[in-house]
Design a protein around this motif. Sequence first.
Motif, mmCIF file in Angstrom:
data_model
loop_
_atom_site.group_PDB
_atom_site.id
_atom_site.type_symbol
_atom_site.label_atom_id
_atom_site.label_comp_id
_atom_site.label_asym_id
_atom_site.label_seq_id
_atom_site.Cartn_x
_atom_site.Cartn_y
_atom_site.Cartn_z
ATOM 1 N N ASN A 286 -4.553 11.029 -16.263
ATOM 2 C CA ASN A 286 -5.239 10.484 -16.846
ATOM 3 C C ASN A 286 -5.963 9.392 -16.614
ATOM 4 O OD1 ASN A 286 -6.236 8.946 -18.698
ATOM 5 N ND2 ASN A 286 -5.180 9.421 -20.273
ATOM 6 N N GLY A 287 -6.913 9.874 -15.873
ATOM 7 C CA GLY A 287 -7.549 8.200 -15.199
ATOM 8 C C GLY A 287 -7.658 7.126 -14.750
ATOM 9 N N GLY A 288 -8.540 7.048 -16.369
ATOM 10 C CA GLY A 288 -8.475 5.915 -17.631
ATOM 11 C C GLY A 288 -6.999 5.542 -17.280
ATOM 12 N N LEU A 289 -6.002 5.419 -17.570
ATOM 13 C CA LEU A 289 -4.908 4.971 -18.017
ATOM 14 C C LEU A 289 -3.880 4.699 -16.568
ATOM 15 C CD1 LEU A 289 -1.938 5.941 -20.385
ATOM 16 C CD2 LEU A 289 -1.026 5.826 -18.086
ATOM 17 N N LEU A 290 -4.386 4.943 -15.425
ATOM 18 C CA LEU A 290 -3.723 5.138 -14.614
ATOM 19 C C LEU A 290 -4.436 3.934 -13.907
ATOM 20 C CD1 LEU A 290 -3.140 8.001 -12.575
ATOM 21 C CD2 LEU A 290 -1.662 6.205 -13.580
ATOM 22 N N PHE A 291 -6.143 4.292 -13.934
ATOM 23 C CA PHE A 291 -6.283 2.831 -13.774
ATOM 24 C C PHE A 291 -6.582 0.940 -14.313
ATOM 25 C CE2 PHE A 291 -10.593 0.446 -14.220
ATOM 26 C CZ PHE A 291 -11.287 -0.021 -12.769
ATOM 27 N N ARG A 292 -6.419 1.590 -15.680
ATOM 28 C CA ARG A 292 -5.584 0.113 -16.209
ATOM 29 C C ARG A 292 -4.319 -0.385 -16.374
ATOM 30 N NH1 ARG A 292 -8.420 3.770 -20.440
ATOM 31 N NH2 ARG A 292 -6.138 4.202 -20.917
ATOM 32 N N VAL A 293 -3.561 0.282 -15.786
ATOM 33 C CA VAL A 293 -2.142 -0.122 -15.370
ATOM 34 C C VAL A 293 -2.431 -0.718 -14.486
ATOM 35 C CG1 VAL A 293 0.346 1.003 -14.783
ATOM 36 C CG2 VAL A 293 -1.259 1.776 -17.107
ATOM 37 N N THR A 294 -3.381 0.850 -13.116
ATOM 38 C CA THR A 294 -3.017 -0.670 -12.067
ATOM 39 C C THR A 294 -3.655 -2.059 -12.017
ATOM 40 O OG1 THR A 294 -4.155 1.043 -10.963
ATOM 41 C CG2 THR A 294 -4.443 -0.357 -10.021
ATOM 42 N N LEU A 295 -5.105 -2.375 -12.532
ATOM 43 C CA LEU A 295 -5.213 -3.933 -12.967
ATOM 44 C C LEU A 295 -4.337 -4.868 -13.673
ATOM 45 C CD1 LEU A 295 -9.026 -3.092 -14.837
ATOM 46 C CD2 LEU A 295 -8.499 -3.682 -11.867
ATOM 47 N N LEU A 296 -3.603 -3.908 -14.859
ATOM 48 C CA LEU A 296 -2.412 -4.856 -15.120
ATOM 49 C C LEU A 296 -1.356 -5.265 -13.477
ATOM 50 C CD1 LEU A 296 -2.321 -3.176 -18.132
ATOM 51 C CD2 LEU A 296 -2.691 -5.469 -18.729
ATOM 52 N N THR A 297 -0.906 -3.969 -13.473
ATOM 53 C CA THR A 297 -0.415 -4.612 -12.011
ATOM 54 C C THR A 297 -0.576 -5.186 -11.197
ATOM 55 O OG1 THR A 297 0.843 -2.459 -12.513
ATOM 56 C CG2 THR A 297 1.369 -3.421 -10.323
ATOM 57 N N LEU A 298 -1.626 -4.956 -10.777
ATOM 58 C CA LEU A 298 -2.186 -6.285 -9.402
ATOM 59 C C LEU A 298 -2.364 -7.444 -10.483
ATOM 60 C CD1 LEU A 298 -4.887 -4.015 -8.375
ATOM 61 C CD2 LEU A 298 -3.195 -4.503 -7.273
ATOM 62 N N GLY A 299 -2.799 -7.601 -11.628
ATOM 63 C CA GLY A 299 -3.408 -9.190 -12.023
ATOM 64 C C GLY A 299 -1.667 -9.209 -11.908
ATOM 65 N N GLY A 300 -0.706 -8.617 -12.746
ATOM 66 C CA GLY A 300 0.378 -9.897 -13.097
ATOM 67 C C GLY A 300 1.567 -9.998 -11.377
ATOM 68 N N ALA A 301 0.758 -9.173 -9.809
ATOM 69 C CA ALA A 301 1.552 -9.038 -8.972
ATOM 70 C C ALA A 301 0.552 -10.415 -8.549
ATOM 71 C CB ALA A 301 1.237 -8.276 -8.077
ATOM 72 N N GLY A 302 -0.201 -10.670 -8.830
ATOM 73 C CA GLY A 302 -1.305 -12.216 -8.164
ATOM 74 C C GLY A 302 -0.601 -13.280 -8.950
ATOM 75 N N MET A 303 -0.304 -13.516 -10.562
ATOM 76 C CA MET A 303 -0.411 -14.465 -11.026
ATOM 77 C C MET A 303 1.494 -14.832 -10.055
ATOM 78 S SD MET A 303 -1.245 -13.330 -14.818
ATOM 79 C CE MET A 303 -2.179 -12.576 -15.621
ATOM 80 N N LEU A 304 1.963 -13.590 -10.118
ATOM 81 C CA LEU A 304 3.837 -14.083 -9.492
ATOM 82 C C LEU A 304 3.443 -14.844 -8.562
ATOM 83 C CD1 LEU A 304 5.527 -10.947 -11.230
ATOM 84 C CD2 LEU A 304 5.914 -13.271 -11.550
ATOM 85 N N TYR A 305 2.818 -14.298 -7.309
ATOM 86 C CA TYR A 305 2.749 -14.832 -6.103
ATOM 87 C C TYR A 305 1.908 -16.293 -6.064
ATOM 88 C CZ TYR A 305 0.701 -15.649 -1.224
ATOM 89 O OH TYR A 305 0.097 -16.040 -0.123
ATOM 90 N N THR A 306 0.642 -16.401 -7.201
ATOM 91 C CA THR A 306 0.535 -18.130 -7.207
ATOM 92 C C THR A 306 1.538 -18.633 -7.835
ATOM 93 O OG1 THR A 306 -2.242 -16.961 -7.683
ATOM 94 C CG2 THR A 306 -1.324 -19.331 -8.136
ATOM 95 N N ARG A 307 2.142 -18.413 -8.686
ATOM 96 C CA ARG A 307 3.525 -19.488 -9.628
ATOM 97 C C ARG A 307 4.475 -19.400 -8.366
ATOM 98 N NH1 ARG A 307 6.422 -22.218 -10.765
ATOM 99 N NH2 ARG A 307 7.558 -22.062 -13.090
ATOM 100 N N TRP A 308 4.786 -18.484 -7.318
ATOM 101 C CA TRP A 308 5.593 -19.138 -6.392
ATOM 102 C C TRP A 308 5.420 -19.957 -5.598
ATOM 103 C CZ3 TRP A 308 10.590 -18.113 -6.008
ATOM 104 C CH2 TRP A 308 11.386 -18.435 -5.230
ATOM 105 N N LYS A 309 3.935 -19.825 -5.021
ATOM 106 C CA LYS A 309 2.832 -20.610 -4.020
ATOM 107 C C LYS A 309 3.754 -21.803 -4.939
ATOM 108 C CE LYS A 309 1.819 -20.201 -0.843
ATOM 109 N NZ LYS A 309 1.879 -19.806 1.316
ATOM 110 N N ILE A 310 3.107 -22.239 -6.029
ATOM 111 C CA ILE A 310 3.110 -22.953 -6.944
ATOM 112 C C ILE A 310 4.056 -23.947 -6.588
ATOM 113 C CG2 ILE A 310 2.407 -24.401 -9.096
ATOM 114 C CD1 ILE A 310 0.344 -22.379 -9.194
ATOM 115 N N MET A 311 5.084 -23.491 -6.758
ATOM 116 C CA MET A 311 6.739 -23.823 -7.159
ATOM 117 C C MET A 311 6.778 -24.532 -5.589
ATOM 118 S SD MET A 311 8.797 -21.230 -9.654
ATOM 119 C CE MET A 311 10.393 -22.073 -8.287
#
Length: 761
Positions: A286-311
């Motif tokens: 299911n390419g659509g599911l993998l695409f959505r999960v990839t977006l969620l993963t990248l979004g989460g990683a971006g949030m965590l990185y930004t949060r760590w930099k702000i700390m």
Amino acid sequence: MISNQHNAGAGGCQAAVSRMAELDADLDHILPSSILAPFRAKLVVGFVSLVCFARSYDGDFVFDDSEAIVNNKDLQAETPLGDLWHHDFWGSRLSSNTSHKSYRPLTVLTFRINYYLSGGFHPVSFHVVNILLHGGISVLMVDVFSVLFGGLQYTSKGRRVHLAPRASLLAALLFAVHPVHTECVAGVVGRADLLCALFFLLSFLGYCKAFRETGNKEGSPSSTFWVLLSILLGAVAMLCKEQGITVLGLNAVFDILVIGKFNVLEIVQKVLHKDKSLENISMLRNGGLLFRVTLLTLGGAGMLYTRWKIMGTGPPAFTEVDNPASFADNVLVRAINYNYYYSLNAWLLLCPWWLCFDWSMGCIPLIKSVSDWRVIALAALWFCLIGLICQALYSEDGHKRRILTLGLGFLVIPFLPASNLFFRVGFVVAERVLYLPSMGYCVLLTFGFRVLSKHTKKKKLIAAVVLGILFINVLRCVVRSGQWRSEDQLFRSALSVCPLNAKVHYNIGKNLADKGNQTAAIRYYREAVRLNPKYVHAMNNLGNILKERNELQEAEELLSLAVQIQPDFAAAWMNLGIVQNSLKRFEAAEQSYRTAIKHRRKYPDCYYNLGRLYADLNRHVDALNAWRNATVLKPEHSLAWNNMIILLDNTGNLAQAEAVGREALELIPNDHSLMFSLANVLGKSQKYKESEALFLKAIKANPNAASYHGNLAVLYHRWGHLDMAKKHYEISLQLDPTAAGTKENYGLLRRKLEQMRKKDA
């Protein structure tokens, strides 16, 4: 007709539909059909949620509200809005080593709007917003639970079917009336959890929208838009409270289980039988599911990185009293206690009767051996969890499997940031962090009632139990909301729950001391120190009270012990200096003041006390310099300004005293004590008219100050306005009949007036 892209075959779909209808029908004896219409259901849930917590609307600012709101300069207009993005929840700079690192700028922004609209720190408006937020979240829960119980299936016209009205309404009611939510709703700082939950739910519902239209293809622009919006709402939730990021994990789990129809049992069976069809599993293709999960993963990683930099400087530094298990040297001891904490959290969800504003400082003693009877609690927890997990993963009933897995997901995933698994947290148990996980608990409990109802003929008994739980929880919410209305009630309510918690005794003592009941405060402070012999804040406050009661020897011992335990405790060093000054140990006092300033460079009160020490030693220049430092650090430090004026006046430097007085009044124009001091200086400089105006202004601000009337009388006496002098001498003596100087001056005036009358005669 069901939307094609989510249809796993007509036979399987019809069976699932039948099971959904069956689940809801099993609850028909509990909830009447008359309230099942979506609007009525939401109205009922909203009303009940407001009834539960309405009692807290006129409560005070309590516990953490003082630091996060009343003492937080980020709420005031003088602080630029941009600073909110560089400060933590408590108003400290994130780059500071002492920062708590709790980054919640959007929550602080709502506090600031509250402050602006209500015209100051009026707690009613703050509490009302919290109550309404909980009501709105509870209403939103009806839609969320409808998705969890009914699934995401649509007609050809794009309308959802199988809304599971009974199950979703019951779960929403259980959520709305859960007493563990009282801390979030009745405590104003709980707004962080409420706002986080609001955007968490909106993110989840937004993610569900990606599958709404039958024409949506996997990865289509419409579908991608909703996924990206869901990630954005997750980021907003995280800016309200850190827990918000977990919605991305839940969205991924939902996508895999509900949309991708991932079946662990099927996978395990194929792996065990080395089935070659394993590579054809729909989820893996299911390419659509993998695409959505990839977006969620990248979004989460971006949030965590930004949060760590702000700390900035890394994670916050917590002490052993905040979370003793995390400081245990033995890994097994840590693991056992962490699991025991999880079991306590589970118990609070199951039986929210013993609630406490704080669970630290000895409230929950460490388990140091497997022979401790409390190990039974964590064994029971894992017995239940493993049973649920096995049912969720291996049940042949797909509908049951999905509901249990989503229930466990909503229970566990939002709790992960508080679990100590990824980083140390600053608490043992905190009721506020259960606001989101309680959603999963409500799903599991509702499903449990359905199972009981299905397998018993005593359906009326099940209905009575459910309604009884709802009614008891409503009563408990009302009672607990009342306890959160004032600090006195809140702190005392904790004594029966956590009698070994030193912080409970400390807070009761502090509350009593603020009300002037020093004798009772001493008793509670002593108990706090007994329970925790390293509780430096209790030692400091107890030392302060003993100092005021002139019990200087014990005060010095306590404060010396406090700075020995915590050498960088600036406030204790300053208070130790005050005690040593009172004991005429001037060199030791000066050293203590200097040590306090070393550990807290911007410490105006310490400079003020250092100036008093120098004044006692007749080191006038040093005293003036110390007080000047205090006013530079804190321009509104009235006592420091006053002491400078008085010292310059007493040493005959009237011109300099006048200049300092005028400078002080420009900064603090409504301070009557400064008006009084400057009026005295002007009177000595024979500027009678200006001196009179300041005296009268000071008296208007504080009409019952005997010294103000007495010194104004001296001015009139010196000025030759004897009738006015007589009037104010008499007012002064009415206010303070024991004032010897005023009596003497009044006697002189009366003799002078008598002589004048005789001369005239």
